[in-house]
Scaffold this active site. Structure first.
Site, mmCIF file in Angstrom:
data_model
loop_
_atom_site.group_PDB
_atom_site.id
_atom_site.type_symbol
_atom_site.label_atom_id
_atom_site.label_comp_id
_atom_site.label_asym_id
_atom_site.label_seq_id
_atom_site.Cartn_x
_atom_site.Cartn_y
_atom_site.Cartn_z
ATOM 1 N N CYS A 172 -3.998 7.109 7.286
ATOM 2 C CA CYS A 172 -3.431 8.412 6.907
ATOM 3 C C CYS A 172 -2.020 8.271 6.342
ATOM 4 O O CYS A 172 -1.813 8.304 5.136
ATOM 5 C CB CYS A 172 -3.417 9.390 8.086
ATOM 6 S SG CYS A 172 -5.039 10.047 8.540
ATOM 7 N N ARG A 173 -1.053 8.118 7.234
ATOM 8 C CA ARG A 173 0.347 8.172 6.818
ATOM 9 C C ARG A 173 0.776 7.025 5.916
ATOM 10 O O ARG A 173 1.362 7.249 4.851
ATOM 11 C CB ARG A 173 1.266 8.242 8.047
ATOM 12 C CG ARG A 173 1.080 9.501 8.867
ATOM 13 C CD ARG A 173 1.860 9.452 10.156
ATOM 14 N NE ARG A 173 1.304 8.439 11.058
ATOM 15 C CZ ARG A 173 1.854 8.081 12.207
ATOM 16 N NH1 ARG A 173 3.006 8.605 12.597
ATOM 17 N NH2 ARG A 173 1.275 7.188 12.991
ATOM 18 N N SER A 174 0.533 5.786 6.329
ATOM 19 C CA SER A 174 1.039 4.669 5.521
ATOM 20 C C SER A 174 0.328 4.522 4.172
ATOM 21 O O SER A 174 1.002 4.269 3.170
ATOM 22 C CB SER A 174 1.053 3.362 6.309
ATOM 23 O OG SER A 174 -0.210 3.009 6.796
ATOM 24 N N ASN A 209 -3.338 2.874 9.667
ATOM 25 C CA ASN A 209 -3.349 2.581 8.236
ATOM 26 C C ASN A 209 -4.469 3.315 7.513
ATOM 27 O O ASN A 209 -5.062 2.811 6.569
ATOM 28 C CB ASN A 209 -3.427 1.068 7.999
ATOM 29 C CG ASN A 209 -3.118 0.642 6.566
ATOM 30 O OD1 ASN A 209 -3.647 -0.354 6.094
ATOM 31 N ND2 ASN A 209 -2.272 1.360 5.864
ATOM 32 N N CYS A 258 1.969 2.538 9.731
ATOM 33 C CA CYS A 258 1.683 3.580 10.721
ATOM 34 C C CYS A 258 0.749 2.982 11.772
ATOM 35 O O CYS A 258 0.655 1.757 11.892
ATOM 36 C CB CYS A 258 1.101 4.834 10.059
ATOM 37 S SG CYS A 258 -0.564 4.659 9.367
ATOM 38 N N ASP A 277 1.357 12.308 12.892
ATOM 39 C CA ASP A 277 0.086 11.735 12.454
ATOM 40 C C ASP A 277 -0.934 12.842 12.181
ATOM 41 O O ASP A 277 -1.417 13.494 13.105
ATOM 42 C CB ASP A 277 -0.447 10.788 13.529
ATOM 43 C CG ASP A 277 -1.605 9.949 13.040
ATOM 44 O OD1 ASP A 277 -2.233 10.308 12.018
ATOM 45 O OD2 ASP A 277 -1.886 8.921 13.676
#
Length: 146
Positions: A14-16, A12, A9, A120
């Site tokens: 939150c999402r990933s 690095n 993301c 995000d």
């Protein structure tokens, strides 16, 4: 079957890392990692509100630390999954000549969600909505890997 999967993301945090946490619990035999296209948060743990939302669903992200995506990741991983089109473009801009490692949108494994990206939550504040999408995509990925 891909054995080493990288989730990517922007930062690095939150999402990933959440995608990595979901995937490593759902597919314990698969090697996973996560990275960001930016260098803003290198060495930092996942964002507190994302860790809390993930923890509420049984995912422990506390051991993860942000790192930046590099061209070397194309040779270290069998599959690279981005969270949105901008991530994919940034990843592809670093692809070494002749490298054929697949790069895909993670949401391509969850067509039933009707979205082509994971928004995000650092900006949207919808950590549970992001986790819903990540879980759906992880289930689709697991099915695709057999």
């Amino acid at each position: 079957m891909s054995s080493k999967i990288l989730f990517v993301c922007l930062g690095n945090i939150c999402r990933s890392p959440a995608a990595e946490g979901v995937a490593r619990q759902l597919m314990p035999g698969i090697a996973t990692d996560s990275a960001g296209t930016s260098d803003w948060h290198i060495g930092e743990p996942p964002y507190g509100p994302m860790q809390a939302a993930a923890s509420a669903r049984g995912y422990d992200l506390s051991d993860l630390r942000a790192r930046q995506f590099t061209a070397a990741d194309f040779t270290r991983f069998d599959l690279i999954l981005g969270m949105d089109a901008k991530n994919i473009a940034e990843i592809e801009s670093l692809r070494p000549p002749g490298n054929t490692t697949p790069v895909q949108l993670f949401t391509s494994y969850a067509p039933e969600t009707g979205t082509d990206h994971v928004p995000d939550p650092y900006f949207t504040r919808d950590f549970d909505g992001a986790l819903d999408l990540l879980e759906a995509a992880a289930r689709g990925l697991k099915a695709a890997l057999g």
